[in-house]
Enzyme design. Structure first.
Site, PDB file in Angstrom:
ATOM      1  N   LEU A  27      44.828  26.798  35.947  1.00  0.00           N
ATOM      2  CA  LEU A  27      44.478  26.491  37.344  1.00  0.00           C
ATOM      3  C   LEU A  27      43.260  25.592  37.437  1.00  0.00           C
ATOM      4  CD1 LEU A  27      45.162  29.927  39.103  1.00  0.00           C
ATOM      5  CD2 LEU A  27      46.621  27.892  38.969  1.00  0.00           C
ATOM      6  N   ASP A  46      33.708  25.946  30.609  1.00  0.00           N
ATOM      7  CA  ASP A  46      34.709  26.811  29.972  1.00  0.00           C
ATOM      8  C   ASP A  46      34.194  27.116  28.580  1.00  0.00           C
ATOM      9  OD1 ASP A  46      37.348  27.738  28.768  1.00  0.00           O
ATOM     10  OD2 ASP A  46      38.031  27.158  30.752  1.00  0.00           O
ATOM     11  N   ASP A  63      29.960  30.427  27.042  1.00  0.00           N
ATOM     12  CA  ASP A  63      30.619  31.739  27.051  1.00  0.00           C
ATOM     13  C   ASP A  63      30.007  32.530  28.209  1.00  0.00           C
ATOM     14  OD1 ASP A  63      31.489  34.327  26.648  1.00  0.00           O
ATOM     15  OD2 ASP A  63      31.183  34.286  24.475  1.00  0.00           O
ATOM     16  N   GLY A  84      37.119  31.484  35.443  1.00  0.00           N
ATOM     17  CA  GLY A  84      36.959  31.745  34.013  1.00  0.00           C
ATOM     18  C   GLY A  84      37.122  33.205  33.660  1.00  0.00           C
ATOM     19  N   GLY A  85      37.558  33.447  32.439  1.00  0.00           N
ATOM     20  CA  GLY A  85      37.717  34.812  31.946  1.00  0.00           C
ATOM     21  C   GLY A  85      39.095  34.996  31.346  1.00  0.00           C
ATOM     22  N   SER A 123      43.260  39.074  41.272  1.00  0.00           N
ATOM     23  CA  SER A 123      44.667  39.021  40.839  1.00  0.00           C
ATOM     24  C   SER A 123      45.489  40.069  41.568  1.00  0.00           C
ATOM     25  CB  SER A 123      44.732  39.284  39.336  1.00  0.00           C
ATOM     26  OG  SER A 123      46.081  39.454  38.922  1.00  0.00           O
ATOM     27  N   TYR A 148      43.162  44.844  32.432  1.00  0.00           N
ATOM     28  CA  TYR A 148      42.889  43.539  33.057  1.00  0.00           C
ATOM     29  C   TYR A 148      42.758  43.709  34.576  1.00  0.00           C
ATOM     30  CZ  TYR A 148      44.328  39.036  35.141  1.00  0.00           C
ATOM     31  OH  TYR A 148      44.432  37.914  35.918  1.00  0.00           O
ATOM     32  N   ARG A 186      60.813  38.207  39.235  1.00  0.00           N
ATOM     33  CA  ARG A 186      59.628  38.750  39.935  1.00  0.00           C
ATOM     34  C   ARG A 186      58.781  37.624  40.522  1.00  0.00           C
ATOM     35  NH1 ARG A 186      54.535  38.999  37.922  1.00  0.00           N
ATOM     36  NH2 ARG A 186      53.076  40.280  39.117  1.00  0.00           N
TER      37      ARG A 186
HETATM   38  P1  NAI Z   1      43.758  30.583  32.052  1.00  0.00           P
HETATM   39  O1  NAI Z   1      43.776  31.665  31.037  1.00  0.00           O
HETATM   40  O2  NAI Z   1      44.623  29.392  31.816  1.00  0.00           O
HETATM   41  O3  NAI Z   1      42.270  30.084  32.303  1.00  0.00           O
HETATM   42  C1  NAI Z   1      41.150  30.908  32.142  1.00  0.00           C
HETATM   43  C2  NAI Z   1      40.070  30.099  31.459  1.00  0.00           C
HETATM   44  O4  NAI Z   1      38.936  30.946  31.251  1.00  0.00           O
HETATM   45  C3  NAI Z   1      40.493  29.570  30.089  1.00  0.00           C
HETATM   46  O5  NAI Z   1      40.373  28.158  30.036  1.00  0.00           O
HETATM   47  C4  NAI Z   1      39.577  30.272  29.116  1.00  0.00           C
HETATM   48  O6  NAI Z   1      39.195  29.456  28.015  1.00  0.00           O
HETATM   49  C5  NAI Z   1      38.375  30.621  30.000  1.00  0.00           C
HETATM   50  N1  NAI Z   1      37.637  31.754  29.454  1.00  0.00           N
HETATM   51  C6  NAI Z   1      38.123  32.891  28.899  1.00  0.00           C
HETATM   52  N2  NAI Z   1      37.125  33.656  28.438  1.00  0.00           N
HETATM   53  C7  NAI Z   1      35.966  33.000  28.708  1.00  0.00           C
HETATM   54  C8  NAI Z   1      34.607  33.271  28.456  1.00  0.00           C
HETATM   55  N3  NAI Z   1      34.211  34.392  27.832  1.00  0.00           N
HETATM   56  N4  NAI Z   1      33.688  32.368  28.860  1.00  0.00           N
HETATM   57  C9  NAI Z   1      34.072  31.229  29.488  1.00  0.00           C
HETATM   58  N5  NAI Z   1      35.350  30.903  29.755  1.00  0.00           N
HETATM   59  C10 NAI Z   1      36.299  31.787  29.362  1.00  0.00           C
HETATM   60  O7  NAI Z   1      44.140  31.272  33.441  1.00  0.00           O
HETATM   61  P2  NAI Z   1      44.582  30.581  34.798  1.00  0.00           P
HETATM   62  O8  NAI Z   1      46.035  30.748  34.964  1.00  0.00           O
HETATM   63  O9  NAI Z   1      43.987  29.235  34.905  1.00  0.00           O
HETATM   64  O10 NAI Z   1      43.879  31.560  35.850  1.00  0.00           O
HETATM   65  C11 NAI Z   1      42.580  31.292  36.344  1.00  0.00           C
HETATM   66  C12 NAI Z   1      42.022  32.578  36.927  1.00  0.00           C
HETATM   67  O11 NAI Z   1      42.900  33.051  37.937  1.00  0.00           O
HETATM   68  C13 NAI Z   1      41.867  33.715  35.914  1.00  0.00           C
HETATM   69  O12 NAI Z   1      40.660  34.413  36.205  1.00  0.00           O
HETATM   70  C14 NAI Z   1      43.043  34.603  36.175  1.00  0.00           C
HETATM   71  O13 NAI Z   1      42.754  35.962  35.869  1.00  0.00           O
HETATM   72  C15 NAI Z   1      43.274  34.386  37.659  1.00  0.00           C
HETATM   73  N6  NAI Z   1      44.669  34.572  38.037  1.00  0.00           N
HETATM   74  C16 NAI Z   1      45.608  33.638  37.667  1.00  0.00           C
HETATM   75  C17 NAI Z   1      46.928  33.810  38.016  1.00  0.00           C
HETATM   76  C18 NAI Z   1      47.975  32.805  37.707  1.00  0.00           C
HETATM   77  O14 NAI Z   1      49.138  33.063  38.028  1.00  0.00           O
HETATM   78  N7  NAI Z   1      47.673  31.648  37.130  1.00  0.00           N
HETATM   79  C19 NAI Z   1      47.350  35.016  38.756  1.00  0.00           C
HETATM   80  C20 NAI Z   1      46.278  35.923  39.081  1.00  0.00           C
HETATM   81  C21 NAI Z   1      44.992  35.685  38.731  1.00  0.00           C
HETATM   82  C1  15L Z   2      47.859  37.177  36.490  1.00  0.00           C
HETATM   83  O1  15L Z   2      46.878  37.777  36.914  1.00  0.00           O
HETATM   84  C2  15L Z   2      47.769  36.331  35.288  1.00  0.00           C
HETATM   85  O2  15L Z   2      46.523  35.677  35.178  1.00  0.00           O
HETATM   86  C3  15L Z   2      48.878  35.297  35.180  1.00  0.00           C
HETATM   87  O3  15L Z   2      48.909  34.806  33.846  1.00  0.00           O
HETATM   88  C4  15L Z   2      50.226  35.884  35.574  1.00  0.00           C
HETATM   89  O4  15L Z   2      50.605  36.816  34.629  1.00  0.00           O
HETATM   90  C5  15L Z   2      50.146  36.507  36.945  1.00  0.00           C
HETATM   91  O5  15L Z   2      49.059  37.417  37.057  1.00  0.00           O
HETATM   92  C6  15L Z   2      51.417  37.248  37.353  1.00  0.00           C
HETATM   93  O6  15L Z   2      51.332  38.371  37.827  1.00  0.00           O
HETATM   94  O7  15L Z   2      52.505  36.666  37.225  1.00  0.00           O
END
Ligand code: NAI
Ligand code: 15L
Length: 280
Positions: A27, A46, A63, A84-85, A123, A148, A186
């Site tokens: 994202l 990141d 980090d 992030g996370g 989430s 999580y 889903r």
């Molecule tokens: P992603 O896993 O692609 O991106 C998360 C980023 O956080 C990664 O680039 C990773 O390197 C960085 N990261 C992890 N640990 C870290 C640390 N200790 N310090 C600094 N950076 C760190 O996930 P995505 O899909 O981009 O999601 C972004 C956010 O949205 C996340 O927090 C995720 O939990 C939340 N989210 C995403 C959903 C989705 O469908 N994409 C659904 C629900 C929540």
């Molecule tokens: C999340 O919270 C995750 O970050 C993403 O990778 C998907 O698994 C999403 O939920 C989901 O529920 O599909």
């Protein structure tokens, strides 16, 4: 929440400096382009490589668990988009560092630096143990479906505390499934298009006086498990729908899968994913 400083020339962008965490992720990469129009400077960070850095961006590999580095990251920042996370189920020790300690570092530093607002990627997994027969609004009880999900509940509580104690505003985005397209049946219900995700972040940054808000991040899909009435003041109106992807997952007759908890609960496979053993 725009910058109303009378000393700033009118032609400048709404924010001087935005911080985007998780900027190398799924994202984060989608959002980076949009942020160019919203801020003079976008600080992207990141733990992973950040790729090409645009002229308006300041890149920093940090980090989130590193307290001193996170405090430095927050200097001079008006508002934060915190993506992030760890974004999936993982061993507790890993979640503890990235999602618990990391989030505390972020809020502690933001408060010290006088940051006005954080848009926090929560989430659907904060409430994933609600059944698929329920429709949840912002007042639904937390029912995390994984460790999580528990970390996302921590984030929602920590941000509530920082608002009540210090007036630091947060919009918690309970994002569904935001990918190029749904990956399973889903996700036809939980799908959030990238375009709608960006619009949700825009509404969360630019609406005045959000306080502490909870909003669900889903597109205008045919089936709905969530209801954003209580977050209507944000003005978020999704433009997209998973309807265009329904042909990918034809409806089948009910089977014994009805006894499957991953079908019964909104969190789907996350309800059985944890707890995970630490990596040795
Ligand atoms: P992603 O896993 O692609 O991106 C998360 C980023 O956080 C990664 O680039 C990773 O390197 C960085 N990261 C992890 N640990 C870290 C640390 N200790 N310090 C600094 N950076 C760190 O996930 P995505 O899909 O981009 O999601 C972004 C956010 O949205 C996340 O927090 C995720 O939990 C939340 N989210 C995403 C959903 C989705 O469908 N994409 C659904 C629900 C929540
Ligand atoms: C999340 O919270 C995750 O970050 C993403 O990778 C998907 O698994 C999403 O939920 C989901 O529920 O599909």
């Amino acid at each position: 929440m725009t910058d109303s400083n009378p000393e700033r020339p009118a032609a400048q962008k709404p924010f001087r400096r935005l911080l985007l965490t998780g900027a190398a992720g799924n994202l984060g990469q989608q959002l980076r382009g949009a942020l160019a129009a919203w801020a003079d400077v976008v600080r992207v960070t990141d733990i992973a490589p950040l790729g090409d850095v645009a002229d308006h961006e300041e890149a920093s590999i940090v980090d989130l668990a590193d307290e001193a580095a996170v405090h430095a990251l927050l200097e001079g920042v008006d508002a934060v988009i915190h993506l992030g996370g760890i974004s999936v189920e993982a061993p507790f020790e890993d979640l503890l560092e990235a999602n618990i300690r990391g989030l505390y570092n972020l809020y502690s530093a933001a408060q010290k630096q006088g940051v006005k607002r954080i848009v926090y990627a929560s989430s659907n997994h904060a409430v994933g143990f609600h059944p698929t027969t329920s429709v949840l609004d912002a007042d639904a009880p937390l029912r995390p479906d994984s460790l999580y999900g528990v970390t996302k509940c921590f984030g929602e509580s920590l941000s509530r505390y920082y608002f009540d104690r210090f007036g630091l505003e947060t919009v918690c985005l309970r994002i569904g499934s935001s990918f190029e397209q749904p990956k399973n049946p889903r996700m036809l219900v939980t799908y959030l298009s990238f375009r709608d995700f960006i619009e949700l972040v825009r509404c969360s940054l630019f609406t005045n006086r959000v306080g502490h808000a909870i909003v669900y991040g889903v597109s205008d899909n045919r089936t709905k498990w969530v209801d954003n009435t209580r977050a209507a003041f944000l003005g978020f109106r999704p433009q997209d729908s998973s309807i265009e992807f329904e042909h990918l997952f034809p409806v089948t007759a009910p089977t014994a899968e009805l006894d499957d908890p991953t079908q019964h609960f909104q969190g789907g496979p996350f309800v059985l994913a944890g707890p995970m053993e630490p990596k040795r």
